[in-house]
Motif scaffolding. Structure first.
Motif, short mmCIF file in Angstrom:
data_model
loop_
_atom_site.label_atom_id
_atom_site.label_comp_id
_atom_site.label_asym_id
_atom_site.label_seq_id
_atom_site.Cartn_x
_atom_site.Cartn_y
_atom_site.Cartn_z
N LEU B 94 0.83 -1.20 0.00
CA LEU B 94 0.00 0.00 0.00
C LEU B 94 0.87 1.26 0.00
N TYR B 95 1.98 1.21 0.72
CA TYR B 95 2.83 2.40 0.84
C TYR B 95 3.94 2.46 -0.21
N ALA B 96 4.31 1.31 -0.75
CA ALA B 96 5.44 1.28 -1.69
C ALA B 96 5.15 2.12 -2.94
N MET B 97 3.87 2.35 -3.22
CA MET B 97 3.50 3.05 -4.45
C MET B 97 3.41 4.57 -4.26
N LYS B 98 3.64 5.07 -3.09
CA LYS B 98 3.40 6.49 -2.85
C LYS B 98 4.42 7.35 -3.59
N ASP B 99 4.02 8.61 -3.68
CA ASP B 99 4.72 9.55 -4.53
C ASP B 99 6.19 9.81 -4.21
N VAL B 101 8.26 7.78 -2.49
CA VAL B 101 8.99 6.57 -2.10
C VAL B 101 10.03 6.24 -3.17
N VAL B 102 11.29 6.18 -2.77
CA VAL B 102 12.37 5.97 -3.74
C VAL B 102 13.08 4.63 -3.59
N ALA B 103 12.68 3.82 -2.61
CA ALA B 103 13.29 2.49 -2.45
C ALA B 103 12.50 1.67 -1.44
N ILE B 104 12.75 0.38 -1.44
CA ILE B 104 12.31 -0.48 -0.34
C ILE B 104 13.48 -0.53 0.63
N GLY B 105 13.25 -0.21 1.89
CA GLY B 105 14.35 -0.20 2.83
C GLY B 105 13.97 0.51 4.11
N GLU B 106 14.87 0.63 5.10
CA GLU B 106 16.10 -0.10 5.07
C GLU B 106 15.85 -1.50 5.59
N ILE B 107 16.32 -2.46 4.83
CA ILE B 107 16.08 -3.86 5.17
C ILE B 107 17.43 -4.59 5.21
N GLY B 108 17.42 -5.83 5.68
CA GLY B 108 18.68 -6.57 5.78
C GLY B 108 18.72 -7.31 7.09
N ARG B 118 13.86 -14.28 6.71
CA ARG B 118 12.57 -14.50 6.04
C ARG B 118 11.99 -13.18 5.50
N PHE B 119 11.95 -12.15 6.36
CA PHE B 119 11.31 -10.90 5.94
C PHE B 119 12.21 -10.08 5.00
N PHE B 120 13.52 -10.27 5.12
CA PHE B 120 14.45 -9.65 4.18
C PHE B 120 14.15 -10.16 2.77
N ARG B 121 14.05 -11.49 2.65
CA ARG B 121 13.80 -12.08 1.33
C ARG B 121 12.44 -11.67 0.77
N ALA B 122 11.44 -11.64 1.64
CA ALA B 122 10.10 -11.26 1.18
C ALA B 122 10.10 -9.84 0.64
N GLN B 123 10.88 -8.98 1.27
CA GLN B 123 10.91 -7.58 0.83
C GLN B 123 11.77 -7.38 -0.42
N ILE B 124 12.75 -8.24 -0.61
CA ILE B 124 13.50 -8.20 -1.87
C ILE B 124 12.54 -8.50 -3.02
N GLU B 125 11.68 -9.49 -2.80
CA GLU B 125 10.71 -9.84 -3.83
C GLU B 125 9.73 -8.70 -4.09
N LEU B 126 9.33 -8.04 -3.01
CA LEU B 126 8.43 -6.88 -3.17
C LEU B 126 9.10 -5.79 -4.03
N ALA B 127 10.36 -5.51 -3.74
CA ALA B 127 11.08 -4.48 -4.49
C ALA B 127 11.14 -4.83 -5.97
N LYS B 128 11.37 -6.11 -6.24
CA LYS B 128 11.42 -6.54 -7.64
C LYS B 128 10.06 -6.35 -8.32
N GLU B 129 9.03 -6.68 -7.57
CA GLU B 129 7.67 -6.59 -8.11
C GLU B 129 7.30 -5.15 -8.46
N VAL B 130 7.64 -4.21 -7.59
CA VAL B 130 7.25 -2.81 -7.85
C VAL B 130 8.38 -2.02 -8.51
#
Lengths: 294, 303
Positions: B94-99, B101-108, B118-130
């Motif tokens: 919902l938030y990744a698409m906002k005006d 937003v320049v990255a998914i992060g900070e994750i790791g 687990r959640f690091f990998r899930a968010q890598i996939e999210l970043a790829k998707e969007v």
């Protein structure tokens, strides 16, 4: 409030046409084939909550933003709902988002729009607040809009207060007064509030007079536009404040106080003092007050 | 000189900071979603935080003429509360698409636990998707291994290193990160991360390609002027102006512009927050004026 009385069915028909006309207008304004096909497809698929959110968010990436042009018929229809409507205040992305909102089924648009509002960024809030007045069930969103004016983000506030007929049509007197007072606190242009003269009231005058005294006690000025809301509700106590303003203020504050006096039963005081009346309208005064920032 | 601070948690900072940053030449900032110093216990607390960094904070920043962007993500520390993390993951699209937003992060990684992984990998996939860049937080403890492992996982998921900014590097991690093609960010944060003098040496050694300087200033003892200060120190130590420009402005812009949401035109003509002027070329700063008085020691607070 509105001279044209429509029956329930006519209103529904008008809104149905509005939805289709805005949709068509978006298509006319879209520049690329890709954007047209994306938009056409998404409008048909807004029934699930997630497809609506995603489409609403994705729009800005799929559509090249820019100004819009619209046909006179649609312009007239939008002006019928909101006399302050001007297409120059809308961008293409905003207009397409309006089309999405209109295409939601009114049986569940409230839940979807409220959830969206709760997680929206600034531009999304702006377009939602600008758009709600055009929905068939606009009145259902009264509490959301009243909550919206509690914002401190200027453009979100302006989306509700400026060139928007919602507050004029649906707000109670207290909510209206709250909006006007907040506009003054935020130094927003009063003349851009639709219906500002028609909804003046004695309670607001009292609140504003207290506000004037509070500001004066703090050694601060008040916006000249404030006197516009007091005009028509003068009494002896306000007369004293107006005299003080004419004597001590310079520029537009003085002009505004003169204007209130010349249109009141205290008009003779101006002649007694040899003070010339003003020819400026309230909108002209408002425009000049806000010239430096608008 | 103009600067970008591509990692600073402004929600924790005051208007005095904004004012000083503007004065020091900072024109744009990125606020990565992180933790708030104490763990959140409700999904709603995350939601309101995300709403704040896509709405309220950009507005606050614009009042000082600074363009505000953010990154959206579930940080590794709080990923360890698995039931809550699962709920937060539902919020992210919902938030990744906002005006802004320049990255998914900070994750790791933080402690490099199973849940973090687990959640690091899930968010890598999210970043790829969007199709957004990824900002990697490298751990304080066991940093070198955590950094290497982060890169291994990213590569396992087929992420292009040029879409990834690895942050909080030091002398021990820099070479591997740069050699593998990632953007290498360095945080100038007193005592726990890099000092500005060490940063000067890093740029002397590695040059300016893909190297980014940031402050990560937050609720701790930190310095929101770390980027301009480090830039001045670099210049004073004979580093070419062009290299200072790359490390303290251009590289951050190039890395995050890949999101499609960050461009120089957002701030070169002044930062506005009124939509109605979007196409009118109006560049007047609106709203409450930033404090007008010059910084004196006077006891007078402006009326």
């Amino acid at each position: 409030m509105n001279q044209i009385a429509l029956t329930g069915t006519q209103i529904v028909n008008a809104k149905t046409n509005l939805k289709l006309e805005i949709y068509q207008s978006c298509l006319n304004n879209l520049k690329s084939e890709l954007a047209v096909s994306w938009f056409t497809e998404k409008v048909k698929d807004l029934s699930s909550t997630s497809s609506f959110y995603l489409a609403f968010g994705m729009l800005k990436r799929k559509v090249d933003d820019g100004p819009i042009s619209i046909y006179e018929g649609l312009n007239a229809e939008l002006k019928r709902i909101n006399p302050a409507f001007s297409h120059t205040k809308w961008t293409l992305v905003e207009f397409c988002r309006l089309a999405f909102l209109l295409h939601l089924d009114s049986s569940d648009n409230k839940a979807k729009i409220c959830t969206l509002l709760a997680s929206s960024d600034m531009k999304e809030q702006v377009v939602i607040y600008k758009s709600l007045q055009y929905l068939a069930n606009a009145e259902d969103f009264k509490l959301e809009i009243i909550d919206g004016i509690r914002t401190n983000m200027v453009d979100v506030f302006d989306a509700i207060a400026s060139e928007n007929s919602y507050a004029f049509k649906y707000f109670s007197e207290d909510a209206w007064n709250h909006m006007v007072l907040k506009a003054i606190f935020m130094e927003r242009p009063i003349y851009r509030i639709y219906g500002i003269d028609d909804k003046k009231n004695a309670k607001l005058t009292g609140i504003l007079q207290d506000f004037v005294h509070e500001r004066w006690a703090a050694g601060r000025a008040v916006t000249p536009e404030l006197w516009r809301m007091i005009s028509g509700f003068e009494n002896d106590s306000i007369f004293e404040d107006l005299k003080k303003t004419v004597k001590s203020d310079t520029g537009l504050g003085k002009t505004a106080a003169i204007k209130v006096l010349q249109e009141s039963s205290y008009v003779s005081w101006l002649a007694d003092e040899g003070i010339e009346e003003t020819i400026l309208s309230w909108n002209e005064i408002g425009l000049q007050v806000n010239q430096s920032t608008d | 000189m103009k600067f970008i601070d591509p990692h600073v948690h402004m929600s924790s900072r005051t208007t005095d900071d904004y004012e000083a940053m503007q004065k020091a030449g900072i024109v744009a900032i990125i606020e990565p979603a992180f933790w708030l110093g104490q763990p959140r216990t409700e999904k709603g607390a995350f939601k309101d935080y995300y709403s704040s960094i896509v709405g309220w904070e950009p507005f606050r920043s614009s009042q000082f003429g600074i363009k505000h962007y953010c990154t959206i993500g579930l940080n590794s520390k709080e990923a360890n509360n698995v039931p809550l993390a699962e709920q937060v993951m539902e919020l992210l699209p919902l938030y990744a698409m906002k005006d802004n937003v320049v990255a998914i992060g900070e994750i790791g990684y933080d402690d490099q636990t199973e849940a973090e992984d687990r959640f690091f990998r899930a968010q890598i996939e999210l970043a790829k998707e969007v199709n957004l860049p990824i900002l990697i937080h490298t751990p304080h403890r066991d940093k070198k291994n955590g950094t290497l492992r982060s890169m291994d996982v990213l590569e396992e998921h087929g992420v292009d290193p040029k879409m990834v900014i690895i942050d909080h590097n030091n002398e021990e991690t820099a070479k591997a990160v740069l050699d593998r093609g990632y953007w290498a960010a360095f945080t100038i944060y007193p005592r726990t991360k890099m000092g500005s003098e060490r940063m000067v040496e890093v740029v002397k050694q590695y040059g300016s390609e893909r190297i980014i300087v940031d402050s990560s200033a937050d609720w701790g003892v930190s310095d929101p002027l770390a980027v301009p200060k480090t830039a001045h120190l670099m210049l004073a130590n004979g580093i070419a102006k062009q290299d200072v420009h790359m490390t303290c402005y251009q590289n951050a812009l190039d890395a995050y512009a890949q999101s499609g949401n960050m461009k120089e035109s957002d701030w070169v003509d002044g930062v506005v927050f009124d939509q109605s002027t979007l196409f009118g070329g109006n560049s007047v700063l609106r709203g409450q004026d930033p404090k007008k008085g010059s910084g004196t020691d006077s006891d007078i607070v402006e009326n």
